[in-house]
Design a protein around this motif. Sequence first.
Motif, short mmCIF file in Angstrom:
data_model
loop_
_atom_site.label_atom_id
_atom_site.label_comp_id
_atom_site.label_asym_id
_atom_site.label_seq_id
_atom_site.Cartn_x
_atom_site.Cartn_y
_atom_site.Cartn_z
N ASP A 46 -5.20 0.83 4.78
CA ASP A 46 -6.04 0.47 5.81
C ASP A 46 -5.80 1.38 7.11
OD1 ASP A 46 -6.88 -1.96 4.73
OD2 ASP A 46 -4.67 -2.80 4.74
N VAL A 194 11.91 0.90 5.66
CA VAL A 194 10.86 0.32 5.16
C VAL A 194 10.70 0.40 3.68
CG1 VAL A 194 9.19 0.46 7.09
CG2 VAL A 194 9.44 2.32 5.55
N THR A 195 11.56 1.19 2.99
CA THR A 195 11.52 1.41 1.56
C THR A 195 12.42 0.58 0.92
OG1 THR A 195 13.26 3.23 1.46
CG2 THR A 195 11.00 3.84 1.69
N LYS A 217 2.36 -9.88 0.34
CA LYS A 217 1.91 -9.76 -1.03
C LYS A 217 2.40 -8.57 -1.82
CE LYS A 217 -0.66 -13.54 -2.06
NZ LYS A 217 -1.64 -13.98 -3.01
N PRO A 218 2.13 -7.52 -1.03
CA PRO A 218 2.25 -6.27 -1.57
C PRO A 218 3.88 -5.86 -2.28
CG PRO A 218 0.98 -5.52 0.39
CD PRO A 218 1.49 -7.20 0.18
N GLU A 220 5.87 -8.55 -2.56
CA GLU A 220 6.20 -9.63 -3.37
C GLU A 220 7.33 -10.28 -2.65
OE1 GLU A 220 6.33 -7.93 -7.33
OE2 GLU A 220 4.89 -9.44 -7.78
N ASP A 279 -3.55 -15.48 3.48
CA ASP A 279 -3.34 -15.40 2.15
C ASP A 279 -1.86 -15.93 1.64
OD1 ASP A 279 -5.00 -14.33 0.64
OD2 ASP A 279 -4.07 -12.32 0.39
N ASP B 157 5.26 -10.60 -15.75
CA ASP B 157 6.38 -11.31 -15.80
C ASP B 157 6.82 -11.59 -17.42
OD1 ASP B 157 6.92 -11.75 -13.12
OD2 ASP B 157 5.71 -13.45 -13.16
N VAL B 183 -7.96 -0.42 -4.21
CA VAL B 183 -8.14 0.89 -3.25
C VAL B 183 -9.66 0.55 -2.61
CG1 VAL B 183 -8.76 3.09 -3.62
CG2 VAL B 183 -6.59 2.02 -4.87
N ILE B 186 -9.79 -1.73 0.29
CA ILE B 186 -9.32 -1.34 1.51
C ILE B 186 -10.64 -0.49 2.15
CG2 ILE B 186 -7.54 0.50 2.39
CD1 ILE B 186 -5.57 -0.83 0.48
N GLN B 190 -11.31 -4.70 3.36
CA GLN B 190 -11.00 -5.80 2.89
C GLN B 190 -11.91 -7.05 3.00
OE1 GLN B 190 -7.01 -7.17 3.71
NE2 GLN B 190 -6.09 -4.81 4.07
N GLY B 193 -11.14 -9.23 -0.17
CA GLY B 193 -9.81 -10.13 -0.13
C GLY B 193 -9.20 -9.84 -1.29
N PRO B 195 -6.16 -9.53 -3.82
CA PRO B 195 -4.62 -9.79 -3.36
C PRO B 195 -4.08 -8.51 -3.42
CG PRO B 195 -5.16 -11.23 -5.19
CD PRO B 195 -6.64 -10.52 -4.70
N LYS B 196 -3.02 -8.39 -2.65
CA LYS B 196 -2.38 -7.08 -2.60
C LYS B 196 -1.12 -6.93 -3.73
CE LYS B 196 -4.40 -4.59 0.84
NZ LYS B 196 -4.15 -4.70 2.10
N ASP B 197 -0.75 -8.25 -4.23
CA ASP B 197 0.39 -8.27 -5.09
C ASP B 197 -0.01 -7.78 -6.67
OD1 ASP B 197 -1.02 -10.26 -5.85
OD2 ASP B 197 0.28 -11.71 -5.79
N ALA B 200 2.18 -4.47 -7.49
CA ALA B 200 3.54 -4.71 -7.94
C ALA B 200 3.49 -5.38 -9.54
CB ALA B 200 4.27 -5.65 -7.19
N LYS B 201 2.51 -6.23 -9.78
CA LYS B 201 2.17 -7.07 -11.14
C LYS B 201 2.22 -5.85 -12.09
CE LYS B 201 1.07 -11.59 -9.47
NZ LYS B 201 -0.16 -12.42 -9.53
N ARG B 204 4.96 -3.62 -13.16
CA ARG B 204 5.66 -4.29 -14.31
C ARG B 204 5.01 -4.51 -15.81
NH1 ARG B 204 7.04 -7.39 -10.10
NH2 ARG B 204 5.75 -9.14 -10.89
N LEU B 228 3.32 4.78 -4.13
CA LEU B 228 2.38 3.95 -3.21
C LEU B 228 3.07 2.64 -2.40
CD1 LEU B 228 -0.77 4.45 -2.87
CD2 LEU B 228 -0.94 2.37 -4.30
N LEU B 229 4.20 1.97 -3.15
CA LEU B 229 4.72 0.94 -2.57
C LEU B 229 5.89 1.08 -2.18
CD1 LEU B 229 3.71 -2.39 -4.96
CD2 LEU B 229 3.16 -1.93 -2.52
N PRO B 230 6.40 0.81 -0.84
CA PRO B 230 7.57 1.04 -0.58
C PRO B 230 8.90 0.35 -1.41
CG PRO B 230 6.31 0.55 1.43
CD PRO B 230 5.32 0.24 0.00
N GLY B 231 9.58 0.92 -1.94
CA GLY B 231 10.89 0.65 -2.49
C GLY B 231 10.50 0.03 -4.18
#
Lengths: 340, 347
Positions: A46, A194-195, A217-218, A220, A279, B157, B183, B186, B190, B193, B195-197, B200-201, B204, B228-231
């Motif tokens: 963003d 942050v990681t 959300k991102p 989780e 959200d 899951d 993507v 963004i 947005q 809208g 959902p940004k989860d 992560a889904k 997995r 892309l996703l921290p952690g």
Amino acid sequence: MQTLMKYSRGARLILAGTALALSSTMAMAAEKKTLCVWDIVGAQGDVFNMMKDYKLAAAKWGVTFDLKPYTDEKIAAEDFKAGQCDAVVMTGLRARQFNSFVGSMDALGALPTYAMQAKALATVASPAAAKLMVSGNYEVAGATPMGAAYLFVNDRSINTVGKLSGKKIAVLDYDKAQAKMVQLVGAQPVASDVTNFAGKFNNGSVDIIGAPAAAFKPLELVKGLGTKGAIVNFPLVQLTLQVLIRRDRFSEDFGQKSREYIQSQYPRAMSLIKTAEADIDKKYWMQIPEADKAKHISMMRDSRAALTNDGIYDKRMMSVLKKVRCQLEPTNAECAQSIE
Amino acid sequence: MRGTRRLLRWSVIGAFVTGTVLLSGCSQINKTGANIAMRFTEKHIIPPVLKMDDTAMGCSAGEAITPLMLGAVWGLKADADKILVVQYASAGLCAEQRAFEHELRYLRAAKAGLIDEAQDARIQQKREAELAARRQYAGWQAFVHHYEVNRKSPIGDKCPKFKNDFDEMIYMMGMLTGVQSIVNDITAQQAVGVPKDIGAKVERGMMCLDNNKWWGAPMATRAAIWNLLPGAGEGKGDPWETIKQSMRIGERTGVRLPHAMYAMSAYTKGDEELVRDAIRSYAATTEMAVNPNYKMLDQMAFLIVQNISDRLWTEKAGSRTPPGSLGKFWDDAPAQQDDGVEIDDLL
């Protein structure tokens, strides 16, 4: 005739001066500048997307930017410091090292509502505040909201300041304010970045984290909240994103133009924040009990005062933020006191 | 008189009951017929389309056929979820490509100092990106409906028990479409809208697929999400190494989706050297035998790599990758010039 010649010599000098000034401005305009953009997800995020529009606005003021994405904010700050970036976009927490006045806007509990933050942002964007935007060769060329950081607790019984004692709280190591606050409430700080802060919360190695709704959300965070957890509906910190420039590489008026443009984008930034907050399922939000609210606010105020004494927060900004709070909520107890 | 009235009443009730039975019977027949048509499409229409390598035709088909499929879903209550995943993904590709063309226009105009033109291009890019996100998110929702609601396997899951290759392919395509929808949303500020989860889904969910069977794409996707996703990738290995291993699988099995993931991930990270390496790696596989059953997907990977190359070329050189130059760059050292033979004795 002599007078005429004198005038014409003067006119020639003015013309030559103007031409020189113009040519230097044009040289400046022609030169490309690097804008290093921190975005946690890089070029597809963003912030980077927002900066693509900023690039066009800047082009209208004669500055051509090359955007360079950074996913690591620390490296973006270091590259800016080393002069590899002419300008940079990063969080106010990280930008505090370059300008402690504006960087102190992201102070603990200093802006409990978005309306207050809007007023504070309008204040720093106004021409009257221009001098305060400058510190040495650095200038803050804009600040925009990133959303409030809330406390995420893994047990909703942690609903008073007293119950924070002994709990493990993830703190970002570069923000000294967080460690100080954690120490003040008697909790146990767990150094994080942050990681890994979200992972620590989700796997139970920390009980509490501070995060904006956009992370929910991102990352989780719902996993860390589980069935017992909650989000404390009280902004811990109003996070901002700030644009900083190296002054010697821009024209004198660039900073103000940039601040006014960034301020004009406030509704766009707020709409992303509101979407992220909406959200989150209502069941996760927890209100602080009314009886404890005053204690909560007072704890935040004491933390700010301690951090200001330690030189982490800027005293002048603390006074601006108090003015903002008291203008919008004049009946607050603090408005009759002189702690900040 | 009383007998006639009773007869009339029974006649009306009888007619109503018969009509209802007949009508519901008709709708049941229609639904069954529509479902047979859907299964026929899954078995005999989509696989040949995937054998084609014309992505432009594939995307146009997506735009044209999706409304017809929706007719079957809304009007006849048919189960078209799996087909809709493919159709929405294809239709999303059309909008995504149009958005990309406007992005290039934005880059060219900004470079030339044509600010109004560049601004217009950005607006148009956002509109098309919104449309792409809307379609791709609809594809994701059809995918979620099929696996989570119909087959009780929540994405990320629980893995479903796959029925056949097509089922597995849809599972992968649904997840990739979901990631693309984030993507594009963004880019569109947005507006949809999404959902940004989803990210992560998907990270997995990809574990449900056999990495070797599906060209290395599942692991490459996971590694791209780690970047892309921290952690997200903590303790899961080096993302770049994982992508490169998957690329070798992609080359062996004839679909270069991992190469596309490499290019996308490097571009997102802003690491130009890695982006160049990704493009060169793809360009070095021209001799590879493309999997004949999935030419369309390999071609989509090509499009992704070419788009990223075009972005770089446009940013730096002002126009997109010249023909035959994928894997080459504007600042490459010129090839050694052949000076011909010595002709001084003639002069």
